[in-house]
Design a protein around this motif. Sequence first.
Motif, short mmCIF file in Angstrom:
data_model
loop_
_atom_site.label_atom_id
_atom_site.label_comp_id
_atom_site.label_asym_id
_atom_site.label_seq_id
_atom_site.Cartn_x
_atom_site.Cartn_y
_atom_site.Cartn_z
N ASP A 17 0.94 -1.01 -0.03
CA ASP A 17 -0.07 0.10 0.31
C ASP A 17 0.73 1.56 0.14
O ASP A 17 1.53 1.83 0.87
N LEU A 18 1.49 1.74 -1.29
CA LEU A 18 1.90 3.00 -1.55
C LEU A 18 1.46 3.98 -0.23
O LEU A 18 2.23 4.90 -0.23
N ALA A 19 0.80 4.13 -0.63
CA ALA A 19 -0.24 5.45 -0.22
C ALA A 19 -0.34 5.91 1.75
O ALA A 19 0.20 6.82 1.80
N ALA A 20 -0.17 4.68 2.24
CA ALA A 20 0.10 4.08 3.19
C ALA A 20 1.64 4.34 3.98
O ALA A 20 1.79 4.66 4.99
N LEU A 21 2.23 3.56 3.09
CA LEU A 21 3.83 4.22 3.22
C LEU A 21 4.51 5.88 3.60
O LEU A 21 5.39 6.18 3.71
N ARG A 22 3.73 6.38 2.90
CA ARG A 22 4.44 7.51 2.96
C ARG A 22 5.04 7.95 2.50
O ARG A 22 6.41 8.55 3.11
N LEU A 23 5.80 8.10 1.20
CA LEU A 23 6.59 8.29 0.25
C LEU A 23 7.15 9.10 0.20
O LEU A 23 6.29 10.10 0.19
N ARG A 24 8.25 9.52 -0.39
CA ARG A 24 9.00 10.45 -0.29
C ARG A 24 9.86 10.09 -1.50
O ARG A 24 10.86 9.70 -1.45
N SER A 25 9.35 11.26 -2.92
CA SER A 25 10.15 11.12 -4.44
C SER A 25 11.57 11.14 -4.30
O SER A 25 11.72 13.12 -4.23
N PHE A 26 12.25 10.67 -4.40
CA PHE A 26 13.78 12.05 -5.04
C PHE A 26 13.88 12.07 -6.19
O PHE A 26 13.14 11.66 -7.31
N PRO A 27 14.73 13.17 -6.63
CA PRO A 27 14.35 14.10 -8.05
C PRO A 27 14.62 13.25 -8.52
O PRO A 27 15.87 12.59 -9.38
N LYS A 28 14.27 12.91 -10.10
CA LYS A 28 15.18 12.44 -11.09
C LYS A 28 16.55 13.01 -11.67
O LYS A 28 16.46 14.55 -11.32
N GLY A 29 17.44 12.23 -12.46
CA GLY A 29 18.93 12.77 -12.54
C GLY A 29 19.73 12.78 -11.56
O GLY A 29 19.39 12.19 -10.49
N MET A 30 21.25 12.91 -11.83
CA MET A 30 22.22 12.90 -11.41
C MET A 30 22.91 13.53 -10.71
O MET A 30 22.95 15.44 -12.10
N ALA A 31 24.23 14.53 -10.48
CA ALA A 31 24.51 15.44 -10.45
C ALA A 31 26.15 14.43 -10.26
O ALA A 31 26.72 13.95 -9.35
N VAL A 32 26.97 14.93 -11.26
CA VAL A 32 28.59 14.23 -11.56
C VAL A 32 29.84 14.76 -11.41
O VAL A 32 29.87 15.88 -12.11
#
Length: 418
Positions: A75-90
């Motif tokens: 149940d993804l909603a119950a996990l209260r997910l925090r999303s990392f931004p797409k991409g990376m710094a190199v």
Amino acid sequence: MTDLPRSCDVVVVGAGAAGLVAAADLAAAGLDVTVVEAEETVGGRVRSTFRDGYVLDRGFQVLNTAYPAVRRRLDLAALRLRSFPKGMAVLTDRGPVRLEPSPRGALSALSLFSGRVVRPSDPLRLLRAVAGDALLPASRLKERPETDTLTALRRRGLGKRAVDTLVRPFLSGVFLDPGLGTSSRANDLVWRSFARGRLTVPETGIQAVSDQLAARAAGARMVLGVPVREVGPGAVDTEAGSVRARAVVVAVGPGAVARLLPELDGPALNPATTYYHSRPASPGDDPLLHVDGRSARGRLGLSSVMVVTATAPSYAPPGRALIASSVVGAERPSPARVGAEAARLLGTGDSDWEHLDTVHVPDALPAAPPPLGDLRKPPAVGGGVYVAGDHRDTPSLQGALVSGGRAAAAVLADLGLD
């Protein structure tokens, strides 16, 4: 936590993701199921410790919402997910480059077309490769000729500098395989899932995933803190006694399966170490994944550095930042050296950094060299014994969840309950 019974229908050895899924499915079918776990908590490699207001996952981990089994089992909603931004710094030999879908990222990425960092054609080749994997169904990706990832990248026309500067640093952290010897088939599937889904963490830590799986396996008996000594047809011997069973599912981690089932060829293991540091939080904390794409000899070779609290502030007390720095392989450099190198990748100083913990996971991920075939090894190994885990499927949480379900289905079929 309950006492160990003398007998039951099925014993599941291991309360990691695969074992919890198997237990849930078997209990839902009406079987008397006992889960025996050596640790005092469920989760296996998917767990967290909590210390002085910090959430320290067992190594830096993310939950990919594109995984079909994740969407089906959680149940993804119950996990209260925090999303990392797409991409990376190199950090490259020519300075930092940001690869992210934003005006700032687009401006930074223009430097890649100058030819000073990589060949001007390589960014487009890489984008085309990722987009191609994202658009195709998984079944089509599995039909491609299989080789190792490095060979596949070169066949797609990527130059050596592009591989070493942009791709190797990122994939080293994904597969814990700096040599890029992982199956191209596994790599294609991972790129597809990364492009299609969100990379997240639960607000309260990765442990929330395992706790939710355990709640869904509430119909099974959980026996925690009891190591298993031996597994055989119809019986499991533990430090608390023996249990007779109609079937046994061995769902321990990839590093322990060979001890309980020496007749199986144990998987090669990719170890990793995550160093957790803290410092005062700042509104300017960068949420992007930072990797090292420099060619200079003698650099530490961090696979990734992430200011976790820039995305999930709940991972640290108010006013503090939590930084996760990961090193691939058996080497464990000093926390001071890791902190200094991580600060360099982030473009900051390290004078106010505090080392919190070092988490070494010797079996962080099973290796996945070619040929993988159809990726899935049969769960039944004979004598009423079954095996589950990401070493029997794709090396990922997706693989663990799918493998646990396949093991349960095989047990039910053999017991005539499918």
